[in-house]
Design a protein around this motif. Structure first.
Motif, short mmCIF file in Angstrom:
data_model
loop_
_atom_site.label_atom_id
_atom_site.label_comp_id
_atom_site.label_asym_id
_atom_site.label_seq_id
_atom_site.Cartn_x
_atom_site.Cartn_y
_atom_site.Cartn_z
N MET A 1 -1.25 -0.99 11.75
CA MET A 1 -1.01 -1.31 10.34
C MET A 1 -0.71 -2.80 10.16
N LYS A 2 -1.44 -3.43 9.23
CA LYS A 2 -1.33 -4.89 9.10
C LYS A 2 -0.13 -5.33 8.25
N LEU A 3 0.40 -4.41 7.42
CA LEU A 3 1.51 -4.82 6.54
C LEU A 3 2.72 -3.90 6.70
N LYS A 4 2.96 -3.43 7.89
CA LYS A 4 4.02 -2.44 8.09
C LYS A 4 5.37 -2.95 7.57
N ASP A 5 5.95 -2.17 6.62
CA ASP A 5 7.26 -2.45 6.03
C ASP A 5 7.35 -3.75 5.22
N LYS A 6 6.21 -4.36 4.92
CA LYS A 6 6.23 -5.56 4.06
C LYS A 6 6.43 -5.12 2.61
N VAL A 7 7.18 -5.92 1.86
CA VAL A 7 7.34 -5.66 0.42
C VAL A 7 6.34 -6.55 -0.32
N VAL A 8 5.43 -5.90 -1.04
CA VAL A 8 4.34 -6.63 -1.70
C VAL A 8 4.41 -6.46 -3.21
N LEU A 9 4.42 -7.59 -3.90
CA LEU A 9 4.43 -7.57 -5.37
C LEU A 9 3.02 -7.90 -5.85
N ILE A 10 2.41 -6.99 -6.61
CA ILE A 10 1.02 -7.20 -7.06
C ILE A 10 0.98 -7.21 -8.58
N THR A 11 0.69 -8.36 -9.17
CA THR A 11 0.55 -8.36 -10.64
C THR A 11 -0.87 -7.90 -10.97
N GLY A 12 -0.99 -7.15 -12.08
CA GLY A 12 -2.28 -6.54 -12.39
C GLY A 12 -2.62 -5.47 -11.37
N GLY A 13 -1.59 -4.84 -10.81
CA GLY A 13 -1.81 -3.83 -9.77
C GLY A 13 -2.09 -2.44 -10.32
N ALA A 22 -3.45 -2.57 -4.12
CA ALA A 22 -2.21 -1.80 -3.96
C ALA A 22 -2.46 -0.60 -3.04
N ARG A 23 -3.59 0.06 -3.26
CA ARG A 23 -3.93 1.23 -2.44
C ARG A 23 -4.12 0.83 -0.96
N LEU A 24 -4.86 -0.25 -0.76
CA LEU A 24 -5.14 -0.71 0.61
C LEU A 24 -3.86 -1.20 1.30
N PHE A 25 -3.05 -1.98 0.59
CA PHE A 25 -1.82 -2.51 1.17
C PHE A 25 -0.87 -1.35 1.52
N ARG A 26 -0.80 -0.36 0.62
CA ARG A 26 0.03 0.83 0.91
C ARG A 26 -0.46 1.51 2.19
N ASP A 27 -1.80 1.66 2.31
CA ASP A 27 -2.36 2.31 3.50
C ASP A 27 -2.07 1.51 4.76
N GLU A 28 -1.83 0.20 4.59
CA GLU A 28 -1.52 -0.67 5.74
C GLU A 28 -0.01 -0.75 5.97
N GLY A 29 0.76 0.13 5.30
CA GLY A 29 2.19 0.25 5.61
C GLY A 29 3.14 -0.48 4.69
N ALA A 30 2.60 -1.09 3.60
CA ALA A 30 3.47 -1.88 2.71
C ALA A 30 4.24 -1.02 1.71
N HIS A 31 5.39 -1.55 1.27
CA HIS A 31 6.08 -1.03 0.09
C HIS A 31 5.51 -1.82 -1.08
N VAL A 32 4.95 -1.11 -2.06
CA VAL A 32 4.17 -1.80 -3.09
C VAL A 32 4.86 -1.76 -4.45
N VAL A 33 4.86 -2.94 -5.10
CA VAL A 33 5.34 -3.04 -6.49
C VAL A 33 4.14 -3.47 -7.33
N VAL A 34 3.82 -2.70 -8.37
CA VAL A 34 2.70 -3.08 -9.24
C VAL A 34 3.23 -3.42 -10.63
N ILE A 35 2.60 -4.44 -11.22
CA ILE A 35 3.01 -4.87 -12.56
C ILE A 35 1.82 -4.82 -13.50
N GLY A 36 2.05 -4.32 -14.72
CA GLY A 36 1.04 -4.31 -15.77
C GLY A 36 1.74 -4.15 -17.10
N THR A 37 0.95 -4.07 -18.17
CA THR A 37 1.59 -3.91 -19.49
C THR A 37 1.36 -2.52 -20.08
#
Ligand SMILES: NC(=O)c1ccc[n+]([C@@H]2O[C@H](COP(=O)([O-])OP(=O)(O)OC[C@H]3O[C@@H](n4cnc5c(N)ncnc54)[C@H](OP(=O)(O)O)[C@@H]3O)[C@@H](O)[C@H]2O)c1
Length: 248
Positions: A1-13, A22-37
């Protein structure tokens, strides 16, 4: 996993390229935060992504919303490792019809919103962190009706170099992924008729050496490369994912 336990903030996620990232980063082990309106898109992205995803409603044109989103991210995860500043939107208009409000509106999101996302997240990043932004093929080619969108993206391309220089001493990399024409809801939001969108899409498709529109997942893979340690010696760069449109 390329992003194991990384916290990733994605605007327009919540849509298109950001959602696929967001889907790919999650599959690579990240904790994902997505932002939209859009509340419906936020709910649907959160339920599709599942796990400990955090979906935050924030209008990036308002710095106070960015402050609140960063605060919520830190309250839940305690740090940020990767920022993918990807949210963007545009209104198409021939140059003689462009209004002052349209210029302000597009710069407010595509440039200022992105700038303050990075500025406000930066205090929580540490050495080895990575910032990725989404620019556009419109940095390199002129397209009628898209002068302001193109200018915002050229400004962001320049910013990647400046922020890369400012953040390098802290061991933080800053890069851009530059999509060509990608099949996402983006084009349907330009204020054009369905017929005009269709016509523009077929024209672009014919100009792309690979003779097709790109998929959001193809851009997400490039963003993953830049976000991850695979790109540990890459900063200030722009990775072009455009089927050859601006390169061949
Ligand atoms: N698709 C292409 O052909 C293409 C080509 C080159 C570059 N790009 C760039 O790629 C990036 C992603 O676009 P996409 O194609 O994935 O489009 P998209 O599907 O329309 O996604 C845009 C995202 O930005 C969010 N957003 C829009 N306004 C916002 C605001 N004021 N505050 C916070 N979030 C906001 C949207 O969330 P809500 O809907 O919830 O507001 C959505 O999640 C953009 O920067 C775009 O310029 C796209």
């Amino acid at each position: 996993m390329k992003l194991k336990d990384k916290v990733v903030l994605i605007t327009g996620g919540t849509s298109g390229i950001g959602f696929e990232a967001a889907r790919l980063f999650r599959d690579e082990g990240a904790h994902v935060v997505v932002i939209g309106t859009n509340p419906a898109r936020l709910t649907s992205a959160a339920s599709e992504l599942g796990g400990d995803v955090l979906a935050i409603r924030a209008d990036l044109r308002h710095p106070a919303d960015i402050d609140a989103a960063i605060k919520e991210t830190i309250a839940k995860f305690g740090r940020i490792d990767i920022v993918y500043a990807n949210a963007g939107a545009a209104t198409a208009a021939p140059f003689d019809e462009v209004t002052s409000e349209q210029i302000d509106e597009q710069f407010a999101l595509n440039f200022k919103g992105l700038f303050f996302t990075v500025q406000k997240a930066a205090p929580y990043l540490s050495a080895g962190s990575s910032i990725v932004v989404t620019t556009s093929f419109l940095n390199e080619v002129g397209a009628p009706g898209l002068s302001i969108l193109s200018a915002t993206k050229a400004a962001v391309r320049s910013l990647v170099r400046s922020l890369g220089a400012e953040l390098a001493p802290r061991g933080i990399r800053v890069n851009a992924v530059s999509p060509g024409p990608i099949a996402t809801p983006f084009h349907g939001k330009l204020g054009l008729s369905a017929e005009q969108v269709e016509e523009a899409a077929s024209g672009l498709q014919a100009s792309v050496p690979l003779k097709r529109l790109g998929q959001a997942s193809e851009v997400a893979k490039a963003a993953l490369f830049l976000a991850s340690d695979d790109a540990s010696y890459v900063t200030g760069a722009e990775l072009v994912v455009d089927g050859g449109l601006t390169q061949i």
